[in-house]
Write a protein that holds these residues in place. Structure first.
Motif, short mmCIF file in Angstrom:
data_model
loop_
_atom_site.label_atom_id
_atom_site.label_comp_id
_atom_site.label_asym_id
_atom_site.label_seq_id
_atom_site.Cartn_x
_atom_site.Cartn_y
_atom_site.Cartn_z
N ALA A 125 0.92 -1.49 -0.22
CA ALA A 125 -0.27 -0.34 0.02
C ALA A 125 1.03 1.05 -0.06
O ALA A 125 1.73 2.17 0.43
N LEU A 126 0.53 2.28 -0.51
CA LEU A 126 0.80 3.37 -0.56
C LEU A 126 0.41 4.67 -0.79
O LEU A 126 -0.84 4.77 -2.24
N ARG A 135 -0.88 -3.36 -3.67
CA ARG A 135 -2.59 -4.07 -4.11
C ARG A 135 -2.87 -2.72 -3.81
O ARG A 135 -3.84 -2.34 -4.76
N HIS A 136 -2.39 -1.88 -2.86
CA HIS A 136 -3.44 0.20 -2.60
C HIS A 136 -2.58 1.40 -3.17
O HIS A 136 -1.39 0.83 -2.46
N LEU A 137 -3.23 1.87 -4.31
CA LEU A 137 -2.13 2.89 -5.10
C LEU A 137 -3.04 4.44 -3.97
O LEU A 137 -4.18 4.45 -5.12
N TYR A 138 -2.83 5.26 -3.31
CA TYR A 138 -3.51 6.43 -3.41
C TYR A 138 -2.59 7.35 -3.96
O TYR A 138 -2.05 8.35 -3.30
N LEU A 139 -2.75 8.30 -5.32
CA LEU A 139 -2.68 9.36 -5.96
C LEU A 139 -3.62 10.61 -6.27
O LEU A 139 -3.40 11.06 -7.03
N HIS A 140 -4.95 10.30 -5.37
CA HIS A 140 -5.69 11.67 -5.44
C HIS A 140 -4.85 12.29 -4.77
O HIS A 140 -3.80 12.93 -4.41
N SER A 141 -5.90 13.70 -5.17
CA SER A 141 -5.31 15.88 -5.18
C SER A 141 -3.40 15.68 -4.79
O SER A 141 -3.04 15.80 -4.67
N GLU A 150 -5.02 -3.63 -7.06
CA GLU A 150 -6.18 -3.59 -6.39
C GLU A 150 -7.08 -2.35 -6.72
O GLU A 150 -9.02 -2.30 -6.38
N THR A 151 -6.54 -1.93 -5.76
CA THR A 151 -7.10 -0.46 -5.68
C THR A 151 -6.31 0.44 -6.13
O THR A 151 -5.42 1.28 -5.96
N LEU A 152 -7.11 1.85 -7.07
CA LEU A 152 -6.14 2.87 -7.43
C LEU A 152 -7.08 4.09 -7.80
O LEU A 152 -8.15 4.31 -8.01
N HIS A 153 -6.87 4.95 -6.66
CA HIS A 153 -7.66 6.18 -6.27
C HIS A 153 -7.33 7.76 -7.07
O HIS A 153 -5.70 7.89 -6.67
N LEU A 154 -7.90 8.21 -8.04
CA LEU A 154 -6.86 9.13 -8.96
C LEU A 154 -7.61 10.53 -9.36
O LEU A 154 -7.90 11.68 -9.92
N HIS A 155 -8.91 10.54 -7.94
CA HIS A 155 -9.48 11.39 -8.16
C HIS A 155 -9.46 12.92 -7.81
O HIS A 155 -7.83 13.09 -7.28
N LEU A 213 -11.58 1.93 -8.06
CA LEU A 213 -11.13 2.65 -8.85
C LEU A 213 -11.68 4.20 -9.12
O LEU A 213 -12.66 4.21 -9.19
N SER A 214 -10.28 5.71 -8.82
CA SER A 214 -12.00 6.72 -8.66
C SER A 214 -11.35 8.03 -9.54
O SER A 214 -9.92 7.89 -9.77
N LEU A 215 -11.98 8.46 -10.41
CA LEU A 215 -11.25 8.94 -11.68
C LEU A 215 -12.12 9.79 -11.39
O LEU A 215 -12.29 11.63 -12.33
N GLU A 216 -13.15 11.04 -10.86
CA GLU A 216 -14.34 11.77 -10.91
C GLU A 216 -13.36 13.12 -10.02
O GLU A 216 -12.35 13.14 -10.10
N ARG A 217 -13.65 13.76 -10.47
CA ARG A 217 -13.59 15.49 -10.12
C ARG A 217 -11.79 15.44 -10.79
O ARG A 217 -10.93 16.06 -10.16
N ASN A 218 -11.93 15.30 -12.42
CA ASN A 218 -11.00 15.23 -13.46
C ASN A 218 -11.46 15.74 -14.72
O ASN A 218 -12.97 15.90 -14.87
#
Length: 160
Positions: free
Chosen positions: A61-62, A82-88, A107-112, A135-140
């Motif tokens: 997780a990162l 497995r889990h990558l949080y790149l939002h904001s 498994e998890t990718l946050h790009l919102h 996968l989160s892509l909202e607010r892009n």
């Protein structure tokens, strides 16, 4: 079992930042070879040097959210991620990046809340991520791409 402390054998939260040669970087990774989680959120990072992840091959997780990242570099050293949080952040594209190529277990990718453009290219860059369940892509800006948005007014029914 991971404790709630900043540093233990499974979880490592960087608290010390320094500047050298006009770039912010993280100190202390070298001694954390067994870390499975890396928390770098809210650190005003503009970049993450490739060498910084090579010392953490078992990372699962990162958290890189709420920084100033505009580009993704190769994440290949993190093959078990497995889990990558790149939002904001300030990412404009993931399509031209090979950052995700080696992440077969993602498994998890946050790009919102980034500046991502080009929905088709983004989906193409992530098409081989068969384990991806979140996968989160909202607010892009790509969320405004017409093909995936439902029409505001549905088309009239067709007559036989």
């Amino acid at each position: 079992m991971a404790a709630e402390s900043d540093i233990d054998e499974n979880r490592f939260t960087f608290g010390r930042m320094s500047t050298e040669r006009h770039e912010r970087h993280v100190e202390g990774i070298e001694g954390r070879l067994g870390a499975t989680e890396l928390h770098l959120a809210h650190r005003a990072l503009a970049s993450l040097p490739a060498w910084s992840l090579k010392a953490l091959p078992g990372l699962s997780a990162l958290w890189l959210n709420h920084n100033r990242l505009s580009k993704l570099h190769d994440l290949a050293p993190c093959k078990t991620l497995r889990h990558l949080y790149l939002h904001s952040n300030q990412l404009t594209s993931v399509a031209s990046s090979q950052a995700f190529a080696a992440l077969r277990h993602l498994e998890t990718l946050h790009l919102h809340s980034n500046l991502l453009q080009g929905l088709d290219a983004t989906v193409k860059a992530l098409r081989n991520k068969h384990q991806l369940t979140e996968l989160s892509l909202e607010r892009n800006p790509l969320a405004e791409d017409a093909p995936h948005r439902p029409p505001a007014v549905p088309p009239p029914p067709t007559l036989p």
